[in-house]
Scaffold this active site. Structure first.
Site, short mmCIF file in Angstrom:
data_model
loop_
_atom_site.label_atom_id
_atom_site.label_comp_id
_atom_site.label_asym_id
_atom_site.label_seq_id
_atom_site.Cartn_x
_atom_site.Cartn_y
_atom_site.Cartn_z
N GLY A 26 30.43 45.55 47.58
CA GLY A 26 30.31 45.84 46.14
C GLY A 26 28.92 45.47 45.66
N GLY A 29 27.09 46.84 42.26
CA GLY A 29 27.67 46.60 40.94
C GLY A 29 26.82 45.68 40.09
CD GLN A 30 27.58 42.98 34.52
OE1 GLN A 30 28.80 43.03 34.58
NE2 GLN A 30 26.94 42.34 33.55
CG ASP A 52 28.94 49.63 46.03
OD1 ASP A 52 29.61 50.63 45.72
OD2 ASP A 52 28.86 48.61 45.32
NE ARG A 54 28.67 51.83 41.80
CZ ARG A 54 28.24 51.36 40.64
NH1 ARG A 54 27.20 51.91 40.05
NH2 ARG A 54 28.83 50.35 40.06
CG ASP A 70 36.87 52.91 50.83
OD1 ASP A 70 37.16 51.83 50.26
OD2 ASP A 70 37.54 53.95 50.71
CE1 TYR A 160 39.06 42.40 37.17
CE2 TYR A 160 39.24 40.97 35.25
CZ TYR A 160 38.55 41.39 36.37
OH TYR A 160 37.35 40.80 36.68
CE LYS A 164 38.96 39.78 39.68
NZ LYS A 164 38.18 39.94 40.91
P1 NAD Z 1 31.16 46.38 39.13
O1 NAD Z 1 32.25 47.33 38.80
O2 NAD Z 1 29.87 46.47 38.39
O3 NAD Z 1 30.84 46.45 40.69
C1 NAD Z 1 31.82 46.58 41.66
C2 NAD Z 1 31.22 47.38 42.79
O4 NAD Z 1 32.25 47.55 43.75
C3 NAD Z 1 30.75 48.78 42.36
O5 NAD Z 1 29.41 48.99 42.74
C4 NAD Z 1 31.69 49.72 43.10
O6 NAD Z 1 31.07 50.92 43.54
C5 NAD Z 1 32.14 48.87 44.28
N1 NAD Z 1 33.42 49.29 44.82
C6 NAD Z 1 34.52 49.69 44.15
N2 NAD Z 1 35.49 50.05 45.00
C7 NAD Z 1 34.98 49.88 46.24
C8 NAD Z 1 35.48 50.12 47.55
N3 NAD Z 1 36.72 50.59 47.75
N4 NAD Z 1 34.68 49.83 48.60
C9 NAD Z 1 33.43 49.34 48.41
N5 NAD Z 1 32.89 49.13 47.21
C10 NAD Z 1 33.66 49.41 46.13
O7 NAD Z 1 31.77 44.90 39.00
P2 NAD Z 1 30.99 43.52 38.78
O8 NAD Z 1 30.90 43.28 37.33
O9 NAD Z 1 29.78 43.46 39.62
O10 NAD Z 1 32.10 42.52 39.33
C11 NAD Z 1 32.13 42.04 40.66
C12 NAD Z 1 33.30 41.09 40.80
O11 NAD Z 1 33.23 40.05 39.82
C13 NAD Z 1 34.67 41.76 40.60
O12 NAD Z 1 35.61 41.16 41.46
C14 NAD Z 1 35.01 41.40 39.18
O13 NAD Z 1 36.40 41.40 38.97
C15 NAD Z 1 34.42 40.02 39.06
N6 NAD Z 1 34.14 39.64 37.66
C16 NAD Z 1 33.16 40.26 36.95
C17 NAD Z 1 32.93 39.89 35.62
C18 NAD Z 1 31.86 40.56 34.79
O14 NAD Z 1 31.72 40.24 33.60
N7 NAD Z 1 31.05 41.44 35.36
C19 NAD Z 1 33.70 38.88 35.04
C20 NAD Z 1 34.71 38.29 35.79
C21 NAD Z 1 34.90 38.65 37.11
#
Ligand code: NAD
Length: 333
Positions: A26, A29-30, A52, A54, A70, A160, A164
């Site tokens: 992942g 992601g953010q 990832d 993507r 994936d 969600y 978790k």
């Molecule tokens: P995000 O959605 O920005 O990034 C997640 C990434 O996972 C994406 O790039 C997506 O393409 C990838 N992904 C999705 N399905 C996939 C798969 N099957 N195989 C491979 N990659 C896959 O999320 P984020 O904000 O970066 O969050 C990361 C983690 O932190 C998550 O577990 C989220 O629940 C947790 N989290 C985030 C926040 C927040 O505010 N951003 C807060 C609490 C917890």
């Protein structure tokens, strides 16, 4: 002799990071983009493998190896771990809160199955460590909403949050039963400017900053007084790495640690932004995210993290606002 021993010990410590080979799942992601870049500063960048679903994020290009993966494909994940001699996994791929409410069964499937894949492979391959993030979504309405304690009623009402909470139980299970060193943080809403947020309930805060910098009016999906715990991304990245680098005897929790920095409502964030962008305009149109937010805590008691491994946030609302606005202005140019 004592000196030689000390030198040997130091050199061993210094060589430790080189030995570690890290897989980030992942990574686009953010959180993933910034965490991968931070890990590549500490470890040999060639030993931090970003993966990832993507295409590679532009900010990751040229900074280290990238593989499309994936995480639901257990076999490919296993092959990657063996081929790259992986010793640590950071598993960040998930379906986030607002997106999960649109397709709860899919969110459960992806969030749970991917974690089980990672934990099983960690057990089979004797990985040194696993990181998996949880969230403030685990609590639900039964828990006190102010200074929500580490151990309290956990009755999440969102798909969600349910995933978790179950994930936290699995992490502890794998630690207790198989000795997997899995570590986790219950992140609050994370605010950042480098990579886009992925469908969370707290994304509104980032969108508000973006609107302010682009001189647009912002229509907030939450009511003005909806207070939520938040954190600036540099603190979240530092917390993650500090937790993972802490000696094993400092980690008393293998479910997930409460983590806190500051909290605000949309009206308070708008006021903080208006200090620097006086013309910023906001309207409120609460949607389905309002209900999600109302089931979450307003502030978090993270004393266990502070006690165990010395957690301390650096940014507050004011310093985060200044930094966000400066950086977004620069990125716009
Ligand atoms: P995000 O959605 O920005 O990034 C997640 C990434 O996972 C994406 O790039 C997506 O393409 C990838 N992904 C999705 N399905 C996939 C798969 N099957 N195989 C491979 N990659 C896959 O999320 P984020 O904000 O970066 O969050 C990361 C983690 O932190 C998550 O577990 C989220 O629940 C947790 N989290 C985030 C926040 C927040 O505010 N951003 C807060 C609490 C917890």
């Amino acid at each position: 002799n004592k000196k030689t021993n000390k030198l040997q010990q130091l050199s061993l410590q210094n060589r430790m990071p080189a030995k570690e080979r890290i897989l980030v799942i992942g990574a686009c992601g953010q959180i993933g983009v910034e965490l991968t870049l931070a890990l590549r500063k500490i470890y040999d960048p060639q030993h931090v493998i970003a993966t990832d679903l993507r295409d590679e994020h532009p900010l990751l290009k040229g900074t280290g190896p990238y593989v499309t993966l994936d995480v639901m494909n257990r076999e490919m994940l296993h092959v990657l771990v063996i081929r790259h001699h992986i010793t640590q996994i950071y598993h960040l791929a998930a379906i986030l809160s607002a997106t999960a409410e649109k397709n709860p069964a899919l969110a459960w499937h992806i969030n749970m199955q991917s974690l089980i894949h990672v934990l099983e492979i960690a057990r089979e391959e004797n990985l040194h460590k696993v990181y998996w993030p949880s969230s403030i979504a685990v609590f639900g309405k039964g828990a006190p909403r102010q200074q929500t304690p580490q151990h309290t009623i956990l009755e999440p009402t969102t798909a969600y949050g349910i995933s978790k909470l179950a994930g936290e139980r699995w992490c502890e299970y794998y630690h207790e039963r198989y000795g997997v060193d899995v570590r986790s943080l219950r992140y609050p809403g994370l605010i950042s400017y480098k990579s886009s947020p992925g469908g969370g309930t707290t994304d509104y805060a980032i969108e508000m900053f973006q609107a302010a910098v682009e001189n647009r009016k912002f229509c907030c999906p939450l009511a003005p007084d909806t207070r939520l715990p938040m954190m600036y991304m540099p603190d979240a990245i530092r917390a993650t790495i500090e937790l993972m680098e802490a000696p094993a005897n400092r980690i008393s929790l293998h479910s997930s640690y409460n983590l806190h920095a500051f909290h605000f409502s949309p009206a308070e964030l708008a006021a903080a932004i208006r200090k620097y962008v006086p013309k910023f305009e906001i309207c409120y149109q609460p949607d389905f995210r309002q209900q999600i937010a109302e089931s979450w805590p307003e502030s978090i008691d993270d004393s266990q993290a502070r006690q165990d491994w010395g957690w301390k946030p650096a940014f507050d609302l004011e310093s985060m606002t200044v930094d966000m606005l400066q950086n977004l202005q620069q990125w716009k140019k």
